[in-house]
Scaffold this active site. Structure first.
Site, PDB file in Angstrom:
ATOM      1  N   ASN A 198       0.881  -1.359  -0.130  1.00  0.00           N
ATOM      2  CA  ASN A 198      -0.203  -0.086  -0.040  1.00  0.00           C
ATOM      3  C   ASN A 198       0.893   1.211  -0.085  1.00  0.00           C
ATOM      4  O   ASN A 198       0.567   2.298   0.234  1.00  0.00           O
ATOM      5  CB  ASN A 198      -0.997   0.119   1.307  1.00  0.00           C
ATOM      6  CG  ASN A 198      -1.965   1.053   0.993  1.00  0.00           C
ATOM      7  OD1 ASN A 198      -2.593   1.541   0.160  1.00  0.00           O
ATOM      8  ND2 ASN A 198      -2.281   1.747   2.306  1.00  0.00           N
ATOM      9  N   ASP A 245     -15.998   0.597  -2.528  1.00  0.00           N
ATOM     10  CA  ASP A 245     -14.459   0.743  -3.041  1.00  0.00           C
ATOM     11  C   ASP A 245     -13.653  -0.332  -2.885  1.00  0.00           C
ATOM     12  O   ASP A 245     -13.505  -1.094  -1.935  1.00  0.00           O
ATOM     13  CB  ASP A 245     -13.922   1.921  -2.271  1.00  0.00           C
ATOM     14  CG  ASP A 245     -14.724   3.249  -2.503  1.00  0.00           C
ATOM     15  OD1 ASP A 245     -15.404   3.396  -3.676  1.00  0.00           O
ATOM     16  OD2 ASP A 245     -14.469   4.240  -2.002  1.00  0.00           O
ATOM     17  N   HIS A 247      -4.683  14.247  -5.023  1.00  0.00           N
ATOM     18  CA  HIS A 247      -3.430  14.081  -4.209  1.00  0.00           C
ATOM     19  C   HIS A 247      -2.551  15.323  -4.348  1.00  0.00           C
ATOM     20  O   HIS A 247      -1.454  15.265  -3.814  1.00  0.00           O
ATOM     21  CB  HIS A 247      -2.579  12.804  -4.692  1.00  0.00           C
ATOM     22  CG  HIS A 247      -3.158  11.727  -4.354  1.00  0.00           C
ATOM     23  ND1 HIS A 247      -4.094  11.030  -5.484  1.00  0.00           N
ATOM     24  CD2 HIS A 247      -3.363  10.882  -3.353  1.00  0.00           C
ATOM     25  CE1 HIS A 247      -4.792   9.907  -4.982  1.00  0.00           C
ATOM     26  NE2 HIS A 247      -4.381   9.757  -3.749  1.00  0.00           N
TER      27      HIS A 247
END
Length: 776
Positions: free
Chosen positions: A126, A616, A712
């Protein structure tokens, strides 16, 4: 003597100190001098932790203010011209590549407006890295003050001899891409890049480095012949520099290298090879057989990716397989990978249940584990008898604990039928019913779920957690936040609303706190990208849902909305992958338990009047085994079935959405299609729109929302920029398929930039809506 070594250490600090410093710097509240001083303090503190733990070989250059691959882009002079042309300070240029840079024209200089480089998942973790973005005719030049040399000398001055870590040339290029409008195949640049590595290694030798860890993790992939064949000439050159360079430790991790064993056999001129014996212990004997007569093996036996205490007995057995064949002087005991993916220290956890806490080991504790294992193998078990006995007791206690097993969960799993994986009707029937119920325009607009979490939200949540305000007071506060978010969406003119998720701390933790089988830390932060940290929950036992988790907030939001309200859930694979999973049962079993819990929630949302539900799955791609074959096929089978199990309980008229962020979806398109979601939203703003061609090639029939701008970055995209992106998308997708949305949730953004970006997004959608209405 068997020495212990660590491949990398977490960067953020015990209290997320680096996050706080970088964000203060970006906000103009901390000087560059103070930021650099904080980085130096953290590096020295981390070196000392490892030294005090008894680790023999300590890494340097594993620290980064944003991302280690981004460090290498700047180190090798591979910064794209759109960043260098603004004459930014080096660290501001560095951050511009990571997060974009936007400032208006002033008396002191012209306006600057550059988006960030593409960011993708680091293998199957991740963590996200910034993708090297290369030009036709790319030239490389070593930075005048190379970071690996500077940090090695810094550690040396502090009295600690380190092993510098650098990303290898084949991996650096393989993990990169050609810039937009460029056609270069990155691996073709290898011969131009190698002289820069030679120069860097020479400078490290001159500084006093005896060994250098050179990471080549792409060797665990199924590599194209041109990439695979690049290793031998590259390391013949780098490994034969003699006294001009340090000895090289060639490091692989996150998988096995047996399928590329011929590459390792061609690297016998290198000092040492590192392998991940946690992820793939079966490769150990094959790799031993491929070593040269004097080559050293670094055996990764302490897990760099999970938080469970190392089973000393099993780890020592692995190491002794190597020492029996190579001798103790040719074996290193190591972490399986960098410890970047683990929290800092278990010592910060004051609220964990004592029984469960005894099962865990974070980065600081793993450093101690490595020293114990190395001593046990070197001096014999008697030299660390107390530590071995305590470890065995912990391992046994976890294996026999009642916290891990719930017979009711097992019974429900046994009763799953094939029908439970399928919607009632195929997509054409469903979409007709959904359109009739929802009455959405063409190019419908929505967001991915979260809206900015302000300081006030965090303060109120913290007060509620500490008991400083009542549940009723907190609920009223959350309702007011939801009211504000609904009003803002009305003003923006969005078509499908969300409630904004003000009550949620994290997209996995929030659900984990409402499910049985989970445990939580207070300081177990792990870097995800840049300054973004996550606190993964820990799955310690069988999972079930005692009561509804999100219905109250979504139902309230729908009651005050004049547009369809979208319920927001995190899917079973993402809940699994973004937690620290159990290692005592297969992940497919854990995913199925999560799917059953989420199925109940989806059905309850529908019953409460929520007819658009987003589940999601940004981690679906992340979990994909790194190599093709049976393991990957099996993973995709159980992962897809878990998603379908979670959503298939609703009526045809309820629209199921799913979201993928930073997924190279062309690698597993068949699985995306098999999810049978009515609408997919995908990260796409920093990717070439031609990647959407796979949806055309595969005749994908359902609806798609490729993100039109990058969330982001604080940068605000112009309306024209979004129009250009939509126009690109329409080369591959039909107007009836296309949804307009941002790349991801807006939790980490500020309200001012969020509103400005969404205004431009909605206006762009309206432009195309009117354009196509006139055409028809």
């Amino acid at each position: 003597m068997v020495q212990s070594s660590i491949l990398g250490f977490p960067r953020m600090g015990v209290n997320r100190d680096l996050k706080k410093a970088t964000e203060a710097y970006w906000a103009g509240k901390l000087s560059q001098e103070d930021l650099l001083a904080e980085g130096k303090r953290l590096r020295q503190a981390h070196w000392k932790i490892q030294k005090d733990a008894g680790v023999d070989i300590i890494p340097s250059n594993d620290f980064s203010y944003y991302d280690h691959v981004l460090d290498h882009i700047q180190l090798f002079g591979a910064t794209p011209p759109r960043y260098t042309q603004h004459n930014l300070d080096p660290i501001d240029e560095f951050f511009a590549m990571g997060r974009g840079h936007q400032k208006p024209k002033t008396d002191k200089g012209p306006a600057v407006d550059v988006p960030s480089l593409e960011m993708v998942k680091w293998f199957d973790s991740n963590y996200h890295y910034v993708k090297p973005t290369l030009q036709d005719g790319q030239k490389f030049k070593l930075n005048a003050n190379p970071k690996p040399v500077a940090e090695f000398l810094e550690a040396k001055e502090a009295g600690i001899v380190t092993r510098p870590v650098i990303l290898g040339p084949v991996s650096f290029l393989t993990l990169g891409k050609a810039d937009r409008g460029q056609s270069v195949d990155p691996i073709d640049l290898l011969q131009d890049l190698l002289p820069v590595y030679e120069e860097l290694l020479a400078k490290l030798k001159e500084a006093g480095a005896e060994t250098v860890q050179i990471d080549e993790p792409v060797l665990v992939f199924d590599l194209p012949p041109r990439v695979k064949n690049a290793f031998k000439p590259a390391y013949e050159k780098l490994g034969n520099l003699g006294d001009k360079a340090p000895q090289l430790v060639f490091a692989t991790y996150f998988g096995d290298v047996v399928h590329n064993i011929d590459v390792l056999q061609s690297l016998q001129n290198l000092y040492a090879i590192h392998i991940d014996a946690v992820r793939n212990p079966e490769q150990l004997e094959v790799v031993i057989g491929a070593l040269g007569p004097k080559q050293t093996l670094s055996v990764g036996v302490v897990d760099g990716r999970n938080i469970w205490k190392t089973n000393f007995k099993k780890a020592i057995e692995k190491v002794e397989v190597a020492t029996q064949k190579l001798g103790k002087d040719r074996v290193l005991v190591a972490s399986s990978s960098s410890l970047l993916h683990t929290p800092h220290t278990l010592a910060s956890e004051k609220k964990l249940d004592a029984e469960v806490k005894d099962w865990f080991s974070f980065a600081v504790e793993k450093a101690k584990e490595l020293a114990i294992i190395a001593k046990a193998v070197t001096d014999g078990p008697a030299s660390v008898r107390d530590e071995l006995e305590a470890n065995a007791k912990s391992i046994e206690a976890r294996a026999t604990s009642k916290l891990t097993n719930d017979p009711k969960v097992k019974d429900r799993q046994a009763k799953i039928t094939d029908e439970m994986f399928n919607r009632k009707s195929p997509f054409p029937t469903r979409i007709a019913q959904q359109q009739s119920k929802l009455n959405l325009p063409t190019f419908p607009t929505t967001t991915i779920g979260s809206f900015p979490q302000t300081k006030d939200i965090r303060i109120q949540r913290n007060k509620f957690t500490k008991g400083e305000i009542t549940a009723e007071e907190y609920e009223k506060f959350i309702e007011k936040e939801i009211q504000d978010v609904i009003k803002i969406q009305e003003e923006l003119g969005l078509d499908v609303y969300v409630h904004g998720e003000p009550e949620r701390n994290d997209m996995v933790q929030y659900f984990g706190e409402r499910l049985t089988g989970y445990n939580f830390t207070t300081h177990g932060w792990v870097q995800s990208y840049g300054s973004r940290c996550v606190r993964p929950p820990i799955i310690v036992g069988d999972i079930s849902r005692p009561e509804a988790m999100t219905v109250k907030e979504s139902k309230y939001a729908a009651s005050i909305s004049n547009k369809p309200m979208k319920g927001m859930l995190t899917g079973p694979i993402t809940c699994l992958r973004w937690s620290f999973p159990r290692d005592d049962i297969h992940q497919s079993e854990q995913a199925q338990q999560l799917a059953l819990a989420l199925r109940d929630e989806v059905v309850d949302l529908e019953s409460a009047g929520i007819f658009v539900i987003q589940v999601d799955e940004p981690a679906l791609r992340e979990g994909l085994p790194l190599r093709s074959g049976l393991e990957r096929e099996n993973y995709l089978s159980w992962a897809v079935k878990s998603f379908r199990l979670s959503v298939a309980g609703v009526q045809d008229s309820t629209q199921i959405h799913s979201h993928f962020c930073y997924s190279e979806f062309q690698d597993f398109f068949s699985a995306i299609a098999a999810l049978d979601a009515d609408v997919l939203s995908i990260e796409n703003s920093k990717s070439d729109a031609k990647l959407l061609k796979v949806f055309v090639d595969e005749a994908y029939p359902r609806h798609i929302g490729p993100g039109v701008y990058d969330i982001h970055s604080p940068r605000i995209p112009s309306e024209q920029e979004i129009k250009d992106r939509i126009q690109e998308m329409l080369q591959y997708l039909s107007p009836d398929q296309l949804w307009i949305d941002p790349d991801c949730g807006l939790k980490t953004r500020q309200w001012e930039e969020t509103k400005a970006a969404l205004i431009n997004m909605v206006n762009a959608a309206k432009f195309f809506r009117e354009k196509y209405a006139k055409a028809n």
